[in-house]
Each structure stands twice: as structure tokens, then as C-alpha cells.
Design a protein around this motif. Structure first.
Motif, mmCIF file in Angstrom:
data_model
loop_
_atom_site.group_PDB
_atom_site.id
_atom_site.type_symbol
_atom_site.label_atom_id
_atom_site.label_comp_id
_atom_site.label_asym_id
_atom_site.label_seq_id
_atom_site.Cartn_x
_atom_site.Cartn_y
_atom_site.Cartn_z
ATOM 1 N N ASN A 62 0.844 -1.191 0.000
ATOM 2 C CA ASN A 62 0.000 0.000 0.000
ATOM 3 C C ASN A 62 0.876 1.236 0.000
ATOM 4 O O ASN A 62 2.102 1.126 0.055
ATOM 5 N N LEU A 85 1.265 5.703 0.915
ATOM 6 C CA LEU A 85 0.841 6.962 1.525
ATOM 7 C C LEU A 85 1.314 8.097 0.637
ATOM 8 O O LEU A 85 2.480 8.134 0.250
ATOM 9 N N SER A 127 -4.417 0.256 -2.152
ATOM 10 C CA SER A 127 -4.854 1.572 -1.686
ATOM 11 C C SER A 127 -3.699 2.565 -1.587
ATOM 12 O O SER A 127 -2.588 2.225 -1.173
ATOM 13 N N SER A 143 -3.346 5.998 0.331
ATOM 14 C CA SER A 143 -4.014 6.916 1.260
ATOM 15 C C SER A 143 -3.397 8.297 1.143
ATOM 16 O O SER A 143 -2.173 8.428 1.111
#
Lengths: 316, 265
Positions: B85, B87, B205, B207
């Protein structure tokens, strides 16, 4: 000391001062009062002192610890930051080397001070000149808050001696470190100069087809360092530590001789600021000819040995 | 074990780069790619996970990047290589941030994640300052294993061993975890994302984090919050092409003549 103090961080190897130290001290003299700071053992200090005072250091401070060089940068940065926060220098100059930049980055955080890396000149108003994007653009920039931390690219300043008598200080440092060096294998140093400090570099690329003998022979007769393009190091023909270019070293020697290197931006980015560029390449269309002061369209296996022999003959 | 890899989107390192009139890097004029040198860090994270039992053993890889909207493309590339994932710190106020601010923002984001291991490349091929990892080490008070050409993680003992490879030679280093490890490009050969990897990355994902999420005021970042400023810039005078001769059997001799004329020998 006063508000015109310029700190110079001295790099050394077992007390033998790096060439960058004399360059930085020469520069510091034009900006204010130069003060040399060196980290290591008392023995290192004895060896280093005379060179540093020859180049005009008004004081020489040893951050003394037999352990301090057992960590690449954090303990040194801490000790140097502590010293700077009591003396408030106008600027701190460091060599733009792997270690110099690590220490500089840490100092910037600890002192909350602005940082400029890879400067090739620094004016008396502390305006830095940088040559960026492979030498295609010249930038002037300045630290606007706090003490100016500036790393200077090796070979940018011509060192000139100016002997001074220096105050000698020693500050014991306790290196509390979490990452440790547990063993060392020093690089095998041949007779050749270090790449980033060399006045002359002879480089080889794809055109060598893995045979660097003519490159090394030409380098040796010139007292030069040997460089390599990414193509040559990727192929395993020459050690990675010799790679010149965007993802390797940036060099600006007096003379750069590129043999069998086509001159993709990847390579030019690392050598374009060399004072004189000489090229040997079979392909007349190779882009490296665009930046060459002198180019020979020809086979490096013929041209380089002939040049080597010619230089030997001149030297008698 | 949670591994976090810092990555940056940069103009393609094979393209010509320039500054805009606003004195910042022109990010539109060249193709934007995942920084070459960061690919080695992503690859090394994947290898560390694979060597320690894989994702089944509970190991995860999170990518972290600060940058404009399109930096997502670079994150997507890392996800397609196999990271889990990502950020993305994104805020218009961040444009023009210097290294001090960038390291502060990344450090704030890292603190929220609390990783066991942080991996980075040696530098970005655009700014080339090479100071962010050392700055993160100071800000997070974590050990920094720099210029790693080899990394071994002992998950049970929570220690890292590395080989630091520089001009001075090779140094064996040891550190407790958590730590920051900067990898050099000789450490591995980054994988090309597979078709399956690319498809899987689309579902992973990313984020987004804003300055408010990190508790940083917009006035403290960007050009106005910087500790240094560009006064002016100019294109370097083009190097005029010099003399070009064709080797007629005396090319090496002509080269020596040139060097002698220039007093270089």
C-alpha cells in the motif's frame, strides 16, 4: 571568535588531510575568519595540524574520540552542532562528498539552518553558485535563515596556502551511537588519484568492450584517475565506484578524456563542467562530440595507445 | 515486520531538465517516473520480505511519497512491483519546499506508521542533494545505515547488518531495529512489474495525507517556509563544439598536440 567565523569541516584519512580541506580553507579566508574542525584521535590531529595552519586556519579544533570515526556521521554531526551553537559561526563549509553531505544534512536539522549542497563558488555575501542538471543551468542561491551550511564540490576552488598560526583546541566527544561499524576493508588504493579529486580523468565506456587496458595506460601516463560510463559499470567491466554520471559521481577536472563513450545525458550530467573535454569515439555522430573541445573520430584501441606513446615520448 | 520505503517522482533521468520562471524544477516538460535510485529500495524491501517468510509471515511494505497529484503514478509503479500500500502526502502549500521541510513532512508521516525498517535510495536524480535520509535519521532519532550494498535483516533478533560501500572501502555495519537503510544501486536488479502485478496494483490503496493530517501549518512549508532561496538562474553558455578530427593514422598524435597546446601535459 566573532560573527565572521567560518567553520570548515576537515575530512581526513588517518590524519592525512583531504585535498578538499585546503580548498575549503582558501574559500573560507575570502568570507571571514577560517576555523578548521576535525574529528578523530589525538594521533590524527598531530598529522593534520601543519597542513591546516598552512592554509590559514585561525584555530584548529579536534573533536576527539578514538571511536568517533566508527560511525559515518551522526556522532560527528552532534559534536559539530554543539560547537556551532556555542560559537555561532556565519557559515559552515563541508566537502560535497558522501560523508560531507550526510554531516551537513544532520547539521541543518540540529541547528535549524539552511543548507545548500554542491556549490562551486560562494561569494562574500554567501551567495552560492551551483551548476545543476548536468551543467546545463547555473543557479545562484542563498541560505535565508540561520547559519549557512554549504557543501562545496571538490576541485571547484583553487587552493592557495596562507600560513597562519592557529590556536589549537581539543574537545573530548563521547560518541553514543546505535549503529556501529564492526569491520572494515579499506579500498585497495592504486597509485591513481581519487576520482572526485583528480585533475585529469580518463574514462571508458561501451566502446572498450570490457578492455580497460588502453584507458588505464593513458591515465597512468597522465597521472590521471580512471572513470567509467554506466554502460561499462553495468556490464561489470569496471567497479561501480568509478562511475561518472547522473547516478554516479559528478566530476569537474581540468581535463576529461572520454574514450568509447557516446555521451548520453546520463553521462554528460556527471562531467559536463570539466574544464577541457577530449573525446575519442568511432561514431562521428556520438552526442559527446557536441561538448568536446577536441574530438578524434577513431578507434580508441588505436588512438589511446598512440596518445600514451606520444606523451611518454614528450616526457622523454 | 513493517517496512516503509520513501520514494519520489522525478523527471526521467535520460531527459533534459530545466527550471521554470518561478525558479522551481519544470516537472511538466519531461516524462515523470519513479526515481531510478528508489527502485532499488523498493526491490530490496521485496527481497527482505521474501527472505523472511513473505507476506504470509505478516510482513508488509508501505510506500511513502510527498508530491503533487501525479506522484501517484510513481507510487502505482512501486505497488505494481509488489509493495502492499502507499501513503501520498499531498498539499498545494508544499510546492517549493526545501530539504528541511521535506524531511520534516516525511518524518511526521513516518511517525504515524511506526515502521520497523525504513528504506530509501541514495538520492533523487533531480535535486541530487542526497541529504534526506540523514535528516530523517536526525528527526526520528533512528540509526542510519547508509550506502548499503548488502542488507541482512534478522527479524527475531531485530537487528540489521549491512555492508556500507563507499570510496573508502567496505564497512560491515550493525544496528538494532528500527533503522533507516539507504541502498546503493549495486545492491540488486529491480524487477519489472509483471502484468499481474500491474493489474493488482490498480486495486491497492493509496491513502492521501494533508498538512492538517500531519499537524503542520501551511505557512511553515513551501517556498515561503524554506531556509534557502534561489536568487536567479541562467542557462549555462552552451559548450561550443571544438575541433573534430578523423583518425588518419595520427589521431593519437593530434590529441597529444592539442594537450600540449593547452599546456595540459
Amino acid at each position: 571568535m566573532s560573527g565572521s567565523d567560518i567553520f570548515v569541516f576537515v575530512d581526513h584519512s588517518n590524519g592525512t588531510v583531504a585535498k578538499t580541506a585546503s580548498e575549503l580553507l582558501t574559500l573560507a579566508r575570502s568570507l571571514g575568519e577560517p576555523h578548521a574542525i576535525i574529528a578523530g584521535s589525538a594521533g590524527d590531529f598531530e598529522l593534520a595540524k601543519s597542513t591546516l595552519s598552512d592554509f590559514g586556519a585561525k584555530s584548529i579544533t579536534l573533536l576527539e574520540s578514538s571511536e568517533i570515526n566508527n560511525h559515518p556521521s551522526s556522532a560527528i554531526a552532534r559534536a559539530l552542532a554543539d560547537l556551532a551553537s556555542t560559537k555561532n559561526p556565519r557559515a559552515i563549509l563541508l566537502p560535497s562528498t558522501a560523508r560531507g553531505k550526510e554531516i551537513a544534512g544532520r547539521l541543518a536539522v540540529r541547528l535549524e539552518a539552511g543548507i545548500i549542497t554542491d556549490a562551486i563558488a560562494l561569494s562574500s555575501e554567501l551567495v552560492a553558485t551551483q551548476s545543476v542538471f548536468g551543467g546545463s543551468t547555473v543557479v545562484h542561491s542563498q541560505v535565508t535563515k540561520g547559519c549557512a551550511i554549504v557543501t562545496i564540490r571538490p576541485n571547484s576552488i583553487e587552493a592557495a596556502p596562507a600560513p597562519a598560526s592557529a590556536d589549537i583546541n581539543s574537545i573530548p566527544v563521547s560518541a553514543s551511537i546505535t549503529a556501529k561499524i564492526t569491520a572494515r576493508e579499506p579500498a585497495v588504493r592504486g597509485a591513481r588519484p581519487e576520482l572526485s579529486e583528480a585533475n585529469i580523468i580518463v574514462s571508458g565506456g561501451r566502446g572498450t568492450d570490457g578492455n580497460f587496458a588502453p584507458i588505464e595506460e593513458l591515465a597512468d601516463v597522465l597521472g590521471a584517475a580512471v572513470g567509467a560510463s554506466r554502460a561499462a559499470t553495468d556490464a561489470g567491466w569496471y567497479p561501480h565506484s568509478h562511475q561518472v554520471g547522473q547516478t554516479g559521481k559528478t566530476v569537474s577536472p581540468q581535463l576529461y578524456i572520454a574514450c568509447g563513450i557516446s555521451g548520453a545525458i546520463q553521462h554528460r550530467a556527471g562531467m559536463q563542467t570539466s574544464k577541457t573535454i577530449v573525446v575519442v569515439n568511432k561514431d562521428p555522430e556520438a552526442p559527446i562530440f557536441d561538448i568536446a573541445d577536441f574530438g578524434v573520430v577513431g578507434d580508441l584501441f588505436a588512438v589511446a595507445p598512440q596518445a600514451t606513446a606520444g606523451i611518454k615520448a614528450r616526457k622523454g | 515486520m513493517k517496512i516503509l520505503v520513501c520514494v519520489k517522482q522525478v523527471p526521467d533521468s535520460w531527459a533534459e531538465k530545466k527550471l521554470t520562471p518561478a525558479k522551481v524544477l519544470d516537472r511538466e516538460s519531461a516524462d515523470a517516473v519513479l526515481n531510478d535510485l528508489d527502485e532499488y529500495a523498493v526491490e530490496e524491501a521485496l527481497r527482505i520480505v521474501e527472505a523472511n517468510g513473505g507476506a504470509e509471515a505478516g510482513h508488509t511494505i508501505t510506500l511513502l511519497s510527498m508530491g503533487p497529484e501525479r506522484a501517484q503514478e510513481a507510487l502505482r509503479k512501486g505497488l505494481s512491483m509488489g509493495a502492499d500500500n502507499a501513503l501520498h502526502v499531498k498539499d498545494d502549500a508544499l510546492a517549493g519546499s526545501d530539504a528541511l521541510t521535506t524531511s520534516r513532512i516525511l518524518a511526521e508521516a513516518i511517525k504515524r506508521e511506526n515502521p520497523d525498517l525504513i528504506l530509501t535510495g541514495t538520492e533523487s536524480t533531480d535535486a541530487r542533494m542526497s541529504v534526506i535520509p540523514a535528516m530523517l535519521s536526525e528527526r526520528l532519532d533512528l540509526p542510519h545505515l547508509s550506502f548499503a550494498g548488502e542488507v541482512h535483516v534478522d527479524v527475531n533478533a531485530r537487528t540489521i547488518k549491512s555492508k556500507r560501500m563507499t570510496d573508502e572501502g567496505v564497512e560491515a555495519m550493525e544496528s538494532p531495529m528500527p533503522a533507516i537503510v539507504t541502498v546503493i544501486e549495486k545492491i540488486n536488479e529491480p524487477r519489472y512489474p509483471s502484468f499481474k502485478g500491474i493489474m493488482a496494483a490498480k486495486k491497492k490503496s493509496i491513502s492521501e495525507l494533508s498538512l492538517a493530517d500531519l499537524g503542520v501549518a501551511p505557512s511553515e512549508v513551501g517556498s515561503s517556509g524554506a531556509w534557502s532561496a534561489v536568487n536567479d538562474f541562467a542557462l549555462a553558455p552552451a559548450r561550443g563544439a571544438g575541433v573534430k578530427v578523423t583518425d588518419d593514422g595520427n589521431g593519437g598524435g593530434a590529441l597529444v598536440e592539442f594537450l600540449a597546446e593547452k599546456r595540459l601535459i
